[in-house]
Design a protein around this motif. Structure first.
Motif, PDB file in Angstrom:
ATOM      1  N   LEU A 186      -5.079  13.681  -9.786  1.00 18.80           N
ATOM      2  CA  LEU A 186      -4.347  12.622  -9.081  1.00 18.80           C
ATOM      3  C   LEU A 186      -5.251  11.950  -8.038  1.00 18.80           C
ATOM      4  N   PRO A 246      -2.325  -0.207  -4.258  1.00 17.02           N
ATOM      5  CA  PRO A 246      -3.413   0.575  -3.660  1.00 17.02           C
ATOM      6  C   PRO A 246      -2.833   1.827  -2.999  1.00 17.02           C
ATOM      7  N   ASN A 258      -6.865   5.428  -4.989  1.00 16.31           N
ATOM      8  CA  ASN A 258      -8.018   4.699  -4.458  1.00 16.31           C
ATOM      9  C   ASN A 258      -8.847   5.576  -3.539  1.00 16.31           C
ATOM     10  N   VAL A 259      -8.172   6.233  -2.599  1.00 20.86           N
ATOM     11  CA  VAL A 259      -8.878   6.989  -1.574  1.00 20.86           C
ATOM     12  C   VAL A 259      -8.117   8.288  -1.333  1.00 20.86           C
ATOM     13  N   THR A 260      -8.840   9.394  -1.135  1.00 19.32           N
ATOM     14  CA  THR A 260      -8.204  10.643  -0.723  1.00 19.32           C
ATOM     15  C   THR A 260      -8.811  11.090   0.594  1.00 19.32           C
ATOM     16  N   VAL A 261      -7.952  11.381   1.567  1.00 12.63           N
ATOM     17  CA  VAL A 261      -8.426  11.822   2.883  1.00 12.63           C
ATOM     18  C   VAL A 261      -7.721  13.125   3.248  1.00 12.63           C
ATOM     19  N   VAL A 265       0.872  -1.181   0.000  1.00 14.92           N
ATOM     20  CA  VAL A 265       0.000   0.000   0.000  1.00 14.92           C
ATOM     21  C   VAL A 265       0.907   1.229   0.000  1.00 14.92           C
ATOM     22  N   ILE A 313      -3.352   5.756  -1.100  1.00 17.50           N
ATOM     23  CA  ILE A 313      -4.149   6.720  -0.324  1.00 17.50           C
ATOM     24  C   ILE A 313      -3.451   8.076  -0.392  1.00 17.50           C
ATOM     25  N   VAL A 338      -8.229   3.918   7.254  1.00 16.19           N
ATOM     26  CA  VAL A 338      -8.391   3.117   6.036  1.00 16.19           C
ATOM     27  C   VAL A 338      -7.532   1.858   6.127  1.00 16.19           C
ATOM     28  N   GLN A 396      -7.217   9.643   9.338  1.00 15.60           N
ATOM     29  CA  GLN A 396      -8.125   9.006   8.368  1.00 15.60           C
ATOM     30  C   GLN A 396      -7.391   7.955   7.531  1.00 15.60           C
ATOM     31  N   ASN A 454      -8.396  11.600  -8.186  1.00 14.09           N
ATOM     32  CA  ASN A 454      -9.370  10.771  -8.895  1.00 14.09           C
ATOM     33  C   ASN A 454      -8.775   9.421  -9.305  1.00 14.09           C
ATOM     34  N   LYS A 455      -7.458   9.383  -9.540  1.00 13.88           N
ATOM     35  CA  LYS A 455      -6.824   8.117  -9.922  1.00 13.88           C
ATOM     36  C   LYS A 455      -6.433   7.271  -8.712  1.00 13.88           C
TER      37      LYS A 455
END
Lengths: 146, 146, 146, 146, 146, 146, 146, 146
Positions: free
Chosen positions: F123, F107, F128-131, F80, F109, F140, F136, F125-126
């Motif tokens: 970036l 994956p 997996n997750v934005t916090v 990750v 974040i 995840v 946070q 949007n590409k």
């Protein structure tokens, strides 16, 4: 460094036990994996799991789907592949396993008698090494550890 | 949409001409490619290019290296592969070409008689489609264009 | 720059013709490809090519092997994939085609009604864009050419 | 040889516990991984981590982004995938997980009742093996170790 | 031999027209592709296609999903990538496009002023060539054709 | 199941220690890896290993070549990636590391303050997750183990 | 079927013109691409584009970055690679180009005199075909079209 | 974090022992792997395993096939590659191993004396780092662990 070796080839004789013994004698840190070597079990596995199929084509397709899953799991785990060809049997899944291994960049050793030089020439040329005996194949594996 | 179809299989009969004819009849926009189908030329190509080799193993290895280069070029250009198996010959490079095609995600059709269901079961299961006649293989290609 | 667009989704209505019309209106240089849209033909193709199968499971497996070959050929040729989901039908092969496209790094647009937001949320999140109407999907394609 | 098995499928019943139990009974050296099986936790995770979202679409997208990260980590670690389909629910992310696994060359077993033969035919044809019960799926895993 | 060149970088000035002009002057057979260069259109495209979003985060995510689809289509079609960095703006998607291109084995040229040597050093080191002016970038493209 | 997490981002504060502490508190079986966090060491490493370079461009290129080797080794080992963006600094190698990770199917974040929503939108949007906070991001990671 | 052939090897003699002539004589539909064959231009290209560099190492690194970009573009476009080795010069970038081609699955022909059999043995073994003269290399290309 | 380092280069001196010693001194958790370093054994291995070959070309090809299998196994297991070039010998398989490593995305360090800057410039430019001494190479490995 432990290596996993997939032993592709016919399942009518106990040549895999011979390979494993030789590896033990040489104290090579190898784990061997293989297709189902109980021939009846291999042919029956589709019907055994899925129930009786309506004819030979369906029975063979069902068995092969489970055999292929097994091979895919074990081949992907392997570091080296040995593929044994002999004078009997069609051995098209031996050719399939060897070709798949080569396509996956798995280092591959073919073992075949002199009598099969001609029909195996294209596959031999794509494999890393072609030898005539299991002893020679073990010698090649041993060489990795020298 | 033009597609390139690689025709893997034995080179002792003119089955490829039959396939091409059927495709022309159906007006399918297909280009067919294949291994060297002149059997003597295929066996001699190593000695012809590189000079006489010291024995059959070396002669066959030299020939197969050039045959494999040819196949690699043409197979990589192909969109679909048809692999024909029959009752004669060892056909291990047919199995090799089909397996390589499958590993490269080339959609693959196997053509084989009923008598070969059992020995080809694992390879058939990995191919997209297995049929019994060249007409059926052409029917599958035709279906892409419907 | 011509682009090939694969239109994944149900084959019970003529939504693909609608997409093509809209593309023509906007003069977009797109070629559309799709699964077999004649539903009976799609369901029968296995039996038609291979002969009658012994029961529904075998009939469906035969048909799907030929449908999958077709899709594999056309999806690999595509530059963009549009996958339409609606409220009817199981549409698992729409989900399969969209997921395969995403795994192959094909830019993918999902079209689905608001009512399907929840069950499609994981797939929508992996696709590039999710819209609600075919017009919006065409707007996205049009945007590539601005 | 330990294998990691990803269990794709609905999270409304405790079928995964059943699979794990059967594996323990057979003493198979398997580690099972899965999506979040607490359904509310799975649906809420976006809002829980990121704060309340402005409507269902955004809430679902936030949750799915975290669920997808989890699945991507665990699926990439897996050696085999089992995907269970049943008669309830849309199950499009089950189809997505199975298709992704197949695209990543993960050996994949689909479990589905007879009633779903038709709508799952294309996905079944691409998976390695399709069975009807969890016991059959475990039999297939067991076969790898014979 | 025609080549497609993706021009990554800010969309606040008309530097791309300058590149294209220089290429025309040198009669290089190049096709240039680029992100949406109308800045308002690029920022609004999400709301324009999908309807008004509930706040800036959602508006930006919607726009970027469509911008990313566009870039993915065009970058995958490209043979070479030029990424321009300047002293203004954050330019993180320029960095993203250049890194993606490098990961996809697309030959990549970075253009940046001397003042940015330090903050761009890791990215410059991974790119094929780093230059300071568009003229130099065109010289590099021209060199391919000599 | 142990996971390796690459922490991409600026090396001017000790945010990585904070992440590690939080992971220890939650007893997550994570190993964290990162770029060289001693800023002077990172900038000097080229000259230190290779000798004094003739000017800043060469000094920076030498340092970055060794920093990039380090990152390539550690990123390839990771399961990750967390990429932290803040309001200071150019952070183009954070963007580069995140984009490379995404291209390698790691994956990913992204952690960024609200003020950076707009410049990071493509970036984000590409990924997996934005916090917005490290807490946070840890939530995840924790979710993977629930 | 047109094929693109990359001609790797030294740039001190005009052997590439000889290859092209022979191809024209045999009417083979081949397009040849190659590194910059003007030796001074190749060595100077870094300084020419980027300005004078501070010493030979930097001058050579600048030149090679542009030469490598050129080679990467053209090699990726190629269907077959011919790599010529002779008795003069170090020829490590010939070895590099041949190895890169082999790693990219480009069918590769090595041309080398008998005197280089020993030092090139590992590379020859990985290439598809090794011959001694350009005529033989052309014969191999010609064989693809028979 | 243990790393495996492949040491490519000539086998006429014991430079690998020197590298291993330096790594032990610095307590780096590295495992080193390498080609067969017994030069006679390396040259003879083909004849030793396969029997006497009919001439030098065949003898060298047989030996290299087994050497290549060994390298393929060990290189694929490696996390980093060090390739040493010196003023003696052709060293084309060092160039081959380095190029293969780079193509496989293995982080690669080249060690070469100043006198070889020019002939190695393209390969150096593609490697991650180029240094002049083994001590510097170890410094780079050490930096990964700081």
């Amino acid at each position: 460094m432990n290596l996993i070796v997939y032993l592709a080839g016919q399942i009518h004789s106990d040549w895999r036990a011979e390979v494993e013994e030789k590896a033990v004698e040489k104290k090579l840190p190898l784990t061997f994996v293989a297709p189902q070597t109980n021939h009846d079990r291999s042919d029956d596995i589709g019907d055994t799991v899925l129930g009786e199929q309506p004819g030979n084509l369906y029975r063979d397709d069902a068995a092969s789907s489970i055999n292929n899953l097994r091979t895919q799991v074990l081949l992907q785990k392997s570091d080296v592949v040995i593929a044994l060809f002999g004078e009997q049997y069609k051995q098209w899944n031996t050719a399939m396993d060897a070709s798949t291994a080569i396509s996956l960049n798995k280092p591959t050793i073919i073992v075949r008698p002199k009598s099969l030089i001609h029909p195996l020439k294209e596959l031999s040329n794509k494999a890393n090494v072609t030898v005539e005996t299991l002893d020679q194949a073990i010698d090649v594996l041993n060489y990795i550890y020298e």
